[in-house]
Design a protein around this motif. Structure first.
Motif, PDB file in Angstrom:
ATOM      1  N   ILE A  36       0.878  -1.165   0.000  1.00  0.00           N
ATOM      2  CA  ILE A  36       0.000   0.000   0.000  1.00  0.00           C
ATOM      3  C   ILE A  36       0.913   1.211   0.000  1.00  0.00           C
ATOM      4  O   ILE A  36       2.088   1.117   0.369  1.00  0.00           O
ATOM      5  N   ALA A  37       0.406   2.344  -0.455  1.00  0.00           N
ATOM      6  CA  ALA A  37       1.293   3.512  -0.567  1.00  0.00           C
ATOM      7  C   ALA A  37       0.501   4.806  -0.534  1.00  0.00           C
ATOM      8  O   ALA A  37      -0.634   4.868  -0.991  1.00  0.00           O
ATOM      9  N   HIS A  38       1.148   5.816   0.074  1.00  0.00           N
ATOM     10  CA  HIS A  38       0.674   7.188  -0.090  1.00  0.00           C
ATOM     11  C   HIS A  38       1.296   7.679  -1.395  1.00  0.00           C
ATOM     12  O   HIS A  38       2.443   8.144  -1.424  1.00  0.00           O
ATOM     13  N   ALA A  39       0.551   7.545  -2.487  1.00  0.00           N
ATOM     14  CA  ALA A  39       1.150   7.766  -3.802  1.00  0.00           C
ATOM     15  C   ALA A  39       1.508   9.221  -4.053  1.00  0.00           C
ATOM     16  O   ALA A  39       2.420   9.520  -4.820  1.00  0.00           O
ATOM     17  N   ALA A  40       0.819  10.150  -3.406  1.00  0.00           N
ATOM     18  CA  ALA A  40       1.074  11.566  -3.679  1.00  0.00           C
ATOM     19  C   ALA A  40       2.398  12.037  -3.115  1.00  0.00           C
ATOM     20  O   ALA A  40       2.916  13.071  -3.513  1.00  0.00           O
ATOM     21  N   ASP A  41       2.959  11.305  -2.182  1.00  0.00           N
ATOM     22  CA  ASP A  41       4.283  11.700  -1.695  1.00  0.00           C
ATOM     23  C   ASP A  41       5.311  10.581  -1.782  1.00  0.00           C
ATOM     24  O   ASP A  41       6.386  10.682  -1.195  1.00  0.00           O
ATOM     25  N   GLY A  42       5.003   9.540  -2.525  1.00  0.00           N
ATOM     26  CA  GLY A  42       6.011   8.506  -2.778  1.00  0.00           C
ATOM     27  C   GLY A  42       6.359   7.658  -1.562  1.00  0.00           C
ATOM     28  O   GLY A  42       7.420   7.056  -1.505  1.00  0.00           O
ATOM     29  N   ASN A  43       5.453   7.594  -0.608  1.00  0.00           N
ATOM     30  CA  ASN A  43       5.704   6.837   0.632  1.00  0.00           C
ATOM     31  C   ASN A  43       5.002   5.486   0.549  1.00  0.00           C
ATOM     32  O   ASN A  43       3.783   5.411   0.615  1.00  0.00           O
ATOM     33  N   LEU A  44       5.795   4.422   0.356  1.00  0.00           N
ATOM     34  CA  LEU A  44       5.223   3.078   0.240  1.00  0.00           C
ATOM     35  C   LEU A  44       5.288   2.331   1.570  1.00  0.00           C
ATOM     36  O   LEU A  44       6.268   2.462   2.313  1.00  0.00           O
ATOM     37  N   HIS A  45       4.260   1.561   1.824  1.00  0.00           N
ATOM     38  CA  HIS A  45       4.294   0.635   2.953  1.00  0.00           C
ATOM     39  C   HIS A  45       4.296  -0.793   2.418  1.00  0.00           C
ATOM     40  O   HIS A  45       3.241  -1.410   2.274  1.00  0.00           O
ATOM     41  N   PRO A  46       5.476  -1.317   2.118  1.00  0.00           N
ATOM     42  CA  PRO A  46       5.543  -2.720   1.698  1.00  0.00           C
ATOM     43  C   PRO A  46       5.353  -3.586   2.951  1.00  0.00           C
ATOM     44  O   PRO A  46       6.056  -3.424   3.945  1.00  0.00           O
ATOM     45  N   MET A  47       4.374  -4.484   2.880  1.00  0.00           N
ATOM     46  CA  MET A  47       4.001  -5.265   4.048  1.00  0.00           C
ATOM     47  C   MET A  47       4.540  -6.671   3.886  1.00  0.00           C
ATOM     48  O   MET A  47       4.011  -7.456   3.095  1.00  0.00           O
ATOM     49  N   VAL A  48       5.578  -6.953   4.649  1.00  0.00           N
ATOM     50  CA  VAL A  48       6.134  -8.298   4.662  1.00  0.00           C
ATOM     51  C   VAL A  48       5.261  -9.159   5.570  1.00  0.00           C
ATOM     52  O   VAL A  48       5.083  -8.828   6.738  1.00  0.00           O
ATOM     53  N   VAL A  49       4.729 -10.234   5.017  1.00  0.00           N
ATOM     54  CA  VAL A  49       3.861 -11.100   5.811  1.00  0.00           C
ATOM     55  C   VAL A  49       4.502 -12.484   5.934  1.00  0.00           C
ATOM     56  O   VAL A  49       4.780 -13.132   4.925  1.00  0.00           O
ATOM     57  N   VAL A  50       4.753 -12.890   7.171  1.00  0.00           N
ATOM     58  CA  VAL A  50       5.310 -14.222   7.428  1.00  0.00           C
ATOM     59  C   VAL A  50       4.320 -14.986   8.304  1.00  0.00           C
ATOM     60  O   VAL A  50       3.288 -14.438   8.719  1.00  0.00           O
TER      61      VAL A  50
END
Lengths: 456, 456
Positions: free
Chosen positions: B368-382
């Motif tokens: 998921i990402a705040h696309a307007a400021d280039g801030n991504l939340h890559p969610m590593v799921v284990v």
């Protein structure tokens, strides 16, 4: 911490550096900024840096020889921050004046410190972008100085001050090391915010040699309103009514009657015949016209007359009244430009308090203000041969500060402390804060060679 | 600098303070935040501060006895910043939860650190005002933690992060002295920006006990667009097209297909049937509808389908997809929430790079990402029993950081360094910057008792 420089140290530095001038006229010019402050002497020499390496080498030598360095950009400061005197060497970065790159997609520009504020906007306009911090001195002030003072301007109530538009910096530290602060992304929280610490530090922590600027989309629509009032109190009430209407003007400028008369005298305009106080308001963006209507409704009860325009030429004429206010007053005498900030709702109280200071001290004070953020520029005008740093002018400055403090405000909204306001800084920020600031200064500049005596 | 605390020091502190708990369950709960990080032990005790004096007294004693203090608010941090282990004492400020005052005219609120983010907005809504920084955790995160991490959220591309909305702070220093930073005016440049230095310092420089917040007029109009795309690359291209159209959405959120499926499973919605990537965009203000039209034109070439709504209820449902993304993924396993920032134009490259990391490491990454400021939340799921701080998850985190760095970005856009990201900080900011940061830490906290090992 600073040992007194030896003449031989200064001489050794000036001998070793490239592009040095010891010409007395140049040194005299480099001793002052536009604050009206006149130091007791002139600097021993000027180094004109033409590269980052020149800055590095100058500071390395300055550390070696313990030479106090006064960084200087365009010399348009209003608080004595780049004033220099005997024993100082001026490090002039105005020749570092390249726009290194513009990235219209990412909406960023990388510039050297000597680039003028207006040059950035001239270069980015073709992409439909603008750099938001716009001091009244935009045509003559440089980005390095904007960073040093965290400069504001007319658009910053809506778009933020320099801090919000400078993403990253390259800074040469006192010992010649190059520090990179911030980052090239809009957001980022890795580590302490050294970028914000450098911004507004008035050349006391390092010398900025490169800045990455955030640009913004230039609004497609702008709507301008000029309103005239019977007195400053009515204009201040109107400004409060705009805030209360919960709209966000891009520009909201207040000019008092005396200043209007001075502008009219210089520009041949007729503002002062239309009222004794003036508000200039611009709304922008896709909703500019709708917001303008709300704004007009809000101020109508208070105004003598209201002019609205969507014509860019006419809008520029109206904005020019504000941009020319300082030069117009400078024709009347020597001007000390106050810079107090107050809570926005206290604007009328501040204007009234300034009138009382004039009544008490006999010192003439004209008032212009960024009304949307409560930043007033009370302009103390004395005779061309009178001092603005001693006597009645200084008394008035002190009273201004106490007025701001009483209203819950600040000594300086956007010009900086420089030399002119040092006497009141501790009273505002407190001794604990000042002590921490001095320790931070010592972290960055342990020998105390960078713009000593300025800022904090 | 820190001497190891003696048990007797911890005991002396816990004996002398009010409202202390040594209950094992409470200590276990206070050992973690929401990062998934599990320390090797649990703290020795918790002090629940109920007044500023309690904070002062706790820190005074902690300095006296050299006890490492972990400040804690709502415990919703995502980087281990408030994780605490054996030998630590947790200073919990969640009971300092009063909204001290709201000034609707000046558009400010004064709050204690334990006030929840959403509570500020609930209390200010009646005045038509809002507090702009809105982490996804708004309902459960507190202002103190927001300040500690310089929290962002969905609205901050347009309205700025926490730094832009916190005017002043009261901070208790490590030795118990109370520092006031910033000021109550919108602008001000007197002295170094200690306010910005404290914001984002992750509880390592002082404990915030009061914040003066800048509120903003709540936009009268909001227009919402939900768009579905065949793949993440198309959605990223659409986001770039929005920036290129030079409009400023208030919200521009990206969700990938895997996350949509998780949200659908939790919420009973049908987003994932409509595309394999999703953009949620809101425009606001007087020009919201006009801006929405430009936005729709910009993304139409890339989208499978576009839904637009002006209905607040439907808009809230769409926003809920984003707000519930993290809880939905947490149902799938243990989640490590990445937080990289990249230049906005590199969003598609970042999404592609994350897919390559999954291919290389076998670690599942949702985006998921705040696309307007280039801030991504890559969610590593284990798996629920697998580690997110060791093994493949840590490898993936490291690769993520290097991806961000390669794209000109940052390790953390808004969550902070905490404990999880310390290994990569120096590589990002450089050794000189880190050295200066450590010296600044020593200025504020010479004994090193405040949240040791976190942040820098």
């Amino acid at each position: 911490m600073t040992e007194l420089p030896t003449d031989s140290g200064v001489n050794a530095l000036l001998t070793a550096c490239r592009n040095v001038s010891t010409d007395p006229d140049e040194r005299a010019r480099a001793s002052i900024d536009r604050s009206g402050y006149v130091p007791g002497g002139i600097p021993d020499g000027i180094v004109y840096a033409e590269s980052v390496d020149d800055v590095v080498e100058t500071l390395r030598l300055a550390s070696l020889y313990r030479v106090p360095i006064v960084p200087r950009g365009a010399g348009t400061g209003l608080a004595g921050g780049s004033a220099a005197t005997a024993g100082n060497v001026v490090l002039d970065v105005s020749r570092l004046n390249r726009i290194i790159s513009i990235d219209p997609v990412e909406q960023q520009a990388v510039v050297q410190p000597g680039v003028l504020n207006a040059e950035v906007n001239a270069a980015t306009a073709e992409y439909g972008l603008f750099y938001a911090p716009d001091p009244a001195s935009t045509a003559i002030c440089s980005i390095g100085g904007n960073v040093a003072t965290n400069a504001g301007g007319m658009w910053c109530a809506k778009y933020g001050v320099t801090r919000e538009s400078v993403l990253s910096l390259q800074v040469v530290l006192a010992d010649g090391q190059i520090l990179k602060t911030g980052r090239n992304t809009i957001k980022g929280v890795s580590g302490y915010d050294l970028n914000a610490l450098i911004i507004g530090s008035e050349g006391t922590l390092g010398v900025v040699v490169e800045a990455t600027l955030r640009l913004r989309p230039k609004p497609l629509h702008t709507a301008t309103v000029a309103a005239y009032f019977a007195n400053p109190a009515a204009a201040a009430q109107a400004a409060s009514a705009i805030i209360a209407a919960r709209i966000q003007p891009a520009i909201l400028e207040f000019i008092d009657g005396g200043t209007l008369a001075a502008v009219d005298a210089m520009m041949g305009t007729d503002h002062s015949s239309r009222g004794n106080a003036f508000l200039l308001a611009q709304t922008d963006g896709y909703g500019a016209l709708l917001e303008q209507q709300v704004l007009i409704e809000a101020i109508t009860p208070f105004a003598l007359s209201i002019e609205q325009t969507d014509d860019d030429g006419r809008a520029a004429e109206l904005v020019a009244a504000r941009r020319n206010a300082i030069p117009a007053l400078q024709l009347l005498g020597r001007v000390s430009i106050g810079d107090i900030g107050v809570p926005r709702k206290r604007l009328a109280d501040a204007v009234q308090g300034l009138a009382e200071i004039t009544a008490r001290t006999g010192v003439k004070i004209f008032v212009i203000a960024h009304a949307a953020d409560g930043n007033l520029h009370p302009m103390v005008v004395v005779g061309h041969n009178e001092s603005i740093t001693e006597g009645p002018a200084k008394v008035a400055l002190g009273e201004m500060f106490h007025l701001a403090q009483r209203l819950g405000g600040t000594l300086t909204g956007e010009h900086g402390i420089g030399l002119l306001k040092r006497d009141w800084l501790e009273e505002e920020v407190g001794s604990l804060s000042l002590e921490l600031q001095k320790k931070i200064k010592a972290v960055f500049d342990p020998l105390g060679i960078l713009n000593p005596g300025k800022g904090i």
